[in-house]
Design a protein around this motif. Structure first.
Motif, mmCIF file in Angstrom:
data_model
loop_
_atom_site.group_PDB
_atom_site.id
_atom_site.type_symbol
_atom_site.label_atom_id
_atom_site.label_comp_id
_atom_site.label_asym_id
_atom_site.label_seq_id
_atom_site.Cartn_x
_atom_site.Cartn_y
_atom_site.Cartn_z
ATOM 1 N N HIS A 103 0.790 -1.229 0.000
ATOM 2 C CA HIS A 103 0.000 0.000 0.000
ATOM 3 C C HIS A 103 0.826 1.285 0.000
ATOM 4 O O HIS A 103 0.295 2.349 -0.309
ATOM 5 C CB HIS A 103 -0.949 0.001 1.202
ATOM 6 N N HIS A 104 2.100 1.214 0.379
ATOM 7 C CA HIS A 104 2.996 2.373 0.266
ATOM 8 C C HIS A 104 2.460 3.614 0.981
ATOM 9 O O HIS A 104 2.357 4.689 0.393
ATOM 10 C CB HIS A 104 3.245 2.713 -1.207
ATOM 11 N N PHE A 105 2.150 3.481 2.260
ATOM 12 C CA PHE A 105 1.617 4.618 3.011
ATOM 13 C C PHE A 105 2.705 5.640 3.312
ATOM 14 O O PHE A 105 3.830 5.291 3.654
ATOM 15 C CB PHE A 105 1.000 4.145 4.328
ATOM 16 N N GLY A 106 2.338 6.930 3.221
ATOM 17 C CA GLY A 106 3.274 7.994 3.549
ATOM 18 C C GLY A 106 2.980 8.664 4.872
ATOM 19 O O GLY A 106 3.822 9.377 5.413
ATOM 20 N N ALA A 107 1.772 8.456 5.412
ATOM 21 C CA ALA A 107 1.393 9.052 6.692
ATOM 22 C C ALA A 107 0.177 8.302 7.219
ATOM 23 O O ALA A 107 -0.582 7.698 6.452
ATOM 24 C CB ALA A 107 1.074 10.538 6.540
ATOM 25 N N PRO A 167 4.851 7.843 9.564
ATOM 26 C CA PRO A 167 4.605 8.659 10.753
ATOM 27 C C PRO A 167 3.120 8.770 11.077
ATOM 28 O O PRO A 167 2.289 8.942 10.186
ATOM 29 C CB PRO A 167 5.167 10.026 10.359
ATOM 30 N N VAL A 168 2.785 8.642 12.362
ATOM 31 C CA VAL A 168 1.434 8.964 12.815
ATOM 32 C C VAL A 168 1.402 10.477 12.993
ATOM 33 O O VAL A 168 1.969 11.014 13.939
ATOM 34 C CB VAL A 168 1.092 8.248 14.133
ATOM 35 N N VAL A 169 0.771 11.167 12.062
ATOM 36 C CA VAL A 169 0.860 12.626 12.043
ATOM 37 C C VAL A 169 -0.234 13.296 12.859
ATOM 38 O O VAL A 169 -0.118 14.471 13.217
ATOM 39 C CB VAL A 169 0.829 13.160 10.595
ATOM 40 N N MET A 221 5.204 9.295 19.308
ATOM 41 C CA MET A 221 5.310 10.246 18.194
ATOM 42 C C MET A 221 4.992 11.631 18.743
ATOM 43 O O MET A 221 3.870 12.130 18.625
ATOM 44 C CB MET A 221 4.340 9.869 17.072
ATOM 45 N N PRO A 222 5.961 12.280 19.405
ATOM 46 C CA PRO A 222 5.679 13.509 20.159
ATOM 47 C C PRO A 222 5.221 14.688 19.314
ATOM 48 O O PRO A 222 4.675 15.648 19.858
ATOM 49 C CB PRO A 222 7.013 13.807 20.853
ATOM 50 N N ARG A 223 5.406 14.630 18.008
ATOM 51 C CA ARG A 223 4.995 15.753 17.168
ATOM 52 C C ARG A 223 3.648 15.528 16.491
ATOM 53 O O ARG A 223 3.242 16.317 15.635
ATOM 54 C CB ARG A 223 6.066 16.027 16.112
ATOM 55 N N ALA A 224 2.968 14.455 16.847
ATOM 56 C CA ALA A 224 1.651 14.208 16.255
ATOM 57 C C ALA A 224 0.669 15.294 16.689
ATOM 58 O O ALA A 224 0.645 15.708 17.850
ATOM 59 C CB ALA A 224 1.133 12.836 16.674
ATOM 60 N N ALA A 225 -0.143 15.752 15.750
ATOM 61 C CA ALA A 225 -1.169 16.744 16.066
ATOM 62 C C ALA A 225 -2.310 16.072 16.822
ATOM 63 O O ALA A 225 -2.501 14.859 16.743
ATOM 64 C CB ALA A 225 -1.689 17.380 14.781
ATOM 65 N N PHE A 226 -3.086 16.868 17.554
ATOM 66 C CA PHE A 226 -4.183 16.311 18.350
ATOM 67 C C PHE A 226 -5.430 17.164 18.198
ATOM 68 O O PHE A 226 -5.368 18.391 18.160
ATOM 69 C CB PHE A 226 -3.798 16.245 19.827
ATOM 70 N N THR A 237 6.960 15.145 7.224
ATOM 71 C CA THR A 237 8.389 14.855 7.351
ATOM 72 C C THR A 237 8.946 15.390 8.664
ATOM 73 O O THR A 237 9.894 14.829 9.217
ATOM 74 C CB THR A 237 9.174 15.454 6.174
ATOM 75 N N GLU A 238 8.351 16.474 9.184
ATOM 76 C CA GLU A 238 8.804 17.036 10.454
ATOM 77 C C GLU A 238 8.280 16.237 11.645
ATOM 78 O O GLU A 238 8.793 16.365 12.757
ATOM 79 C CB GLU A 238 8.343 18.489 10.572
#
Length: 248
Positions: free
Chosen positions: A93-97, A134-136, A152-157, A185-186
């Motif tokens: 499936h080639h997931f990017g996020a 990444p879990v974004v 994943m400390p930079r994941a949005a909530f 990517t960040e």
């Protein structure tokens, strides 16, 4: 952490929505998924895939946006017990996020990874990081976000609650997912680095005097210990132990 793969090609961005199921009605849940898909589309996603843990309490497929591809129910969690199937799932499936939707009531696994307590959701988040996905964003309750943030400390909530109108919630969801996917990517790096130290404790005592143990695993009382430089291998060992003893 060394990634197994990296499918963040911006020309063919594929976003995976992982859903814990509808909290109340399936119609608002379907609209929530559509809003998240719209956000991914606005961030230039070419495809959006939806994987739900509970098909009986999930979306109404006939109301999904055309961009959303519904994966077989529980396809992700079924293959978690087999490392080969799990890797193949991502290769295919080639997931990017990835985005977590609607997770509540997290189950304690009695599992420590490098001394950090984790639930099944946290283990999945760190496994996705190991696979280069990444879990974004995490759209759910505070408990689910706190668990994801440990890995994943930079994941949005975004807290999904009844205080907002459905229209307002969907608008905010679109913006949060759009921003999170654009900044994927960040948000990519997880918190762990090798070696990975695992400790898994059983909730029910068992007699191991006549039970064979897995290779590279040490038993102390009712707790299993193992160490590895390959997180995915350590994850595989956990599922082997859990399926043999922990799920009894």
């Amino acid at each position: 952490m060394q990634n197994f793969c990296d499918f963040s090609d911006p020309s063919d961005l594929r976003v995976l929505l992982l859903s814990g199921g509808a909290e109340t009605s399936r119609i608002p849940h379907t609209e929530l998924v559509n809003a998240a898909a719209s956000g991914a589309l606005a961030a230039n996603a070419k495809n959006v895939f939806l994987c739900e843990e509970d098909e009986n309490n999930g979306v109404l497929a006939e109301y999904l946006q055309p961009i959303v591809r519904l994966l077989p129910a529980d396809s992700l969690t079924r293959c978690q017990r087999d490392l080969g199937e799990f890797k193949a799932f991502y290769q295919d499936h080639h997931f990017g996020a990835a985005v977590f939707l609607g997770y509540h009531g997290l189950k304690d696994l009695k599992l420590l990874v490098n001394g950090i307590p984790t639930t099944g959701l946290g283990l999945l988040a760190e496994t996705l990081a190991a696979l280069g996905v990444p879990v974004v964003a995490c759209l759910g309750d505070v408990d689910s976000y706190e668990e994801v943030q440990k890995w994943m400390p930079r994941a949005a909530f975004l807290a999904i609650h009844a205080a907002r109108s459905l229209e307002e919630t969907n608008q905010v969801v679109r913006e949060v997912v759009k921003s999170a996917v654009l900044e994927r990517t960040e948000r990519k790096r997880g918190v762990l680095s090798p070696p990975f130290e695992f400790e898994y404790s059983l909730t029910k005592p068992l007699d191991f005097s006549t039970r064979p143990l897995l290779l590279d695993v040490t038993l102390k009382g009712q707790s299993f210990f193992w160490s590895t430089w390959d997180f995915l291998y350590g994850w595989k060992v956990f599922w082997n132990i859990h399926s043999r003893y922990g799920a009894k």
